[in-house]
Design a protein around this motif. Structure first.
Motif, PDB file in Angstrom:
ATOM      1  N   LYS A   1       0.853  -1.200   0.000  1.00 45.63           N
ATOM      2  CA  LYS A   1       0.000   0.000   0.000  1.00 45.63           C
ATOM      3  C   LYS A   1       0.893   1.256   0.000  1.00 45.63           C
ATOM      4  O   LYS A   1       1.968   1.229  -0.569  1.00 45.63           O
ATOM      5  CB  LYS A   1      -0.963  -0.038   1.190  1.00 45.63           C
TER       6      LYS A   1
ATOM      7  N   HIS B   1      -8.391  -2.874  -6.374  1.00 47.69           N
ATOM      8  CA  HIS B   1      -8.380  -3.021  -4.913  1.00 47.69           C
ATOM      9  C   HIS B   1      -9.543  -2.216  -4.335  1.00 47.69           C
ATOM     10  O   HIS B   1      -9.880  -1.144  -4.842  1.00 47.69           O
ATOM     11  CB  HIS B   1      -7.043  -2.528  -4.350  1.00 47.69           C
TER      12      HIS B   1
ATOM     13  N   ALA C   1     -12.785  -7.261   6.032  1.00 42.35           N
ATOM     14  CA  ALA C   1     -11.665  -8.030   6.596  1.00 42.35           C
ATOM     15  C   ALA C   1     -10.322  -7.345   6.353  1.00 42.35           C
ATOM     16  O   ALA C   1      -9.301  -7.771   6.890  1.00 42.35           O
ATOM     17  CB  ALA C   1     -11.647  -9.433   5.984  1.00 42.35           C
TER      18      ALA C   1
ATOM     19  N   GLY D   1      -7.635 -12.521   0.484  1.00 41.79           N
ATOM     20  CA  GLY D   1      -6.958 -11.389   1.135  1.00 41.79           C
ATOM     21  C   GLY D   1      -7.849 -10.757   2.177  1.00 41.79           C
ATOM     22  O   GLY D   1      -9.077 -10.685   2.000  1.00 41.79           O
TER      23      GLY D   1
HETATM   24  C1  PEP Z   1      -5.088  -5.716   1.303  1.00 36.80           C
HETATM   25  O1  PEP Z   1      -5.401  -4.552   1.439  1.00 36.80           O
HETATM   26  O2  PEP Z   1      -4.871  -6.185   0.164  1.00 36.80           O
HETATM   27  C2  PEP Z   1      -4.993  -6.543   2.490  1.00 36.80           C
HETATM   28  C3  PEP Z   1      -5.213  -7.803   2.353  1.00 36.80           C
HETATM   29  O3  PEP Z   1      -4.715  -5.902   3.679  1.00 36.80           O
HETATM   30  P1  PEP Z   1      -4.528  -6.564   5.145  1.00 36.80           P
HETATM   31  O4  PEP Z   1      -3.788  -7.871   4.948  1.00 36.80           O
HETATM   32  O5  PEP Z   1      -3.722  -5.570   5.914  1.00 36.80           O
HETATM   33  O6  PEP Z   1      -5.888  -6.795   5.695  1.00 36.80           O
END
Ligand code: PEP
Length: 247
Positions: free
Chosen positions: A13, A97, A171, A208
């Motif tokens: 990020k 995203h 999540a 993810g």
């Molecule tokens: C993401 O933003 O792609 C992600 C999975 O973040 P995190 O693992 O911090 O929840």
């Protein structure tokens, strides 16, 4: 279907300065000393891609960007094209995203156009989809996500290397994860949509959202989970490597 080779990709990020590439180099060194059968990638901020590609050269860590513009070049102040990412040394790019869909108003059609740009540039796109908590609570999670799959994946992907990342918005960065049952249900629905739409029976479907060294093994063992897209836990080499080793 269980996939034997998993794809573990970190998303830094808007984090990371040049000094932080030491973490990426530590991943490279660890994988050189103890190789993995899994694919490993790190998606850096655009400012770090060229330097990361140079420092990770010859290793097992693939380099990616986190977004790209749909055009190859032009009057788009502040944007970075897929071709530029490729030129800087990337081979992967995240598109769609939820932080871009929600924060920058990206629609499925925008995402599909970016996917086409990525393919034209020779990048492997990782296309993100995922429902909000409100959508899940309303019983609409599968409908929303399969709708995003249909709208975000252009016909140009047929026969191409790409991945889909299922990232429930609730999540991401929250420490909350869906149950194994919810992940299995969604990944099966995405697989059906991928097969129907593009004949994509083996395209990796990554999970993810708050993946960490403690929950990675359980999530990665779920049917149709072909890997992980990892945010926060990809910033530290030890945590990221623990996830790679859990796969
Ligand atoms: C993401 O933003 O792609 C992600 C999975 O973040 P995190 O693992 O911090 O929840």
């Amino acid at each position: 279907m269980k996939q034997s080779v998993k794809m573990i990709v970190g998303n830094w990020k808007m984090n990371g300065l040049a000094a932080d590439l030491a973490q990426a180099e530590a991943v490279k060194t660890a994988l050189a000393e103890a190789p993995t059968a899994n694919r490993v990638g790190l998606c850096f901020p655009a400012t770090l891609i060229a330097q990361a590609a140079w420092r990770l050269k010859g290793g097992a860590v693939e380099v990616g960007g986190q977004d790209c513009h749909a055009a190859a070049s032009g009057a788009f102040t502040g944007s970075v094209s897929a071709k530029m990412l490729k030129d800087a040394g990337a081979s992967l790019v995240i598109v769609g995203h939820s932080e871009r869909r929600a924060g920058f108003g990206e629609t499925d059609a925008d995402v599909a156009a970016k996917v086409e740009a990525a393919l034209r540039a020779g990048l492997e796109p990782i296309v993100c989809v995922g429902e909000t908590l409100e959508e899940r609570d309303a019983g609409r999670a599968v409908e929303v996500v399969t709708g995003q799959v249909a709208g975000s994946l252009p016909e140009a992907l047929r026969g191409q290397a790409f991945a889909v990342a299922y990232e429930p918005v609730w999540a991401i960065g929250t420490g909350r994860t869906p149950t194994v049952h919810q992940v299995a249900e969604m990944h099966a629905a995405i697989r059906r949509a991928l097969v129907d739409r593009l004949g994509a029976a083996t395209t990796p479907i990554l999970y993810g959202g708050s993946v960490n060294p403690k929950n990675a093994a359980e999530l990665l063992a779920v049917d149709e989970v072909g890997g992980a897209l990892v945010g926060g836990a990809s910033l530290k080499a030890d945590d990221f490597l623990a996830i790679v080793r859990a796969a």
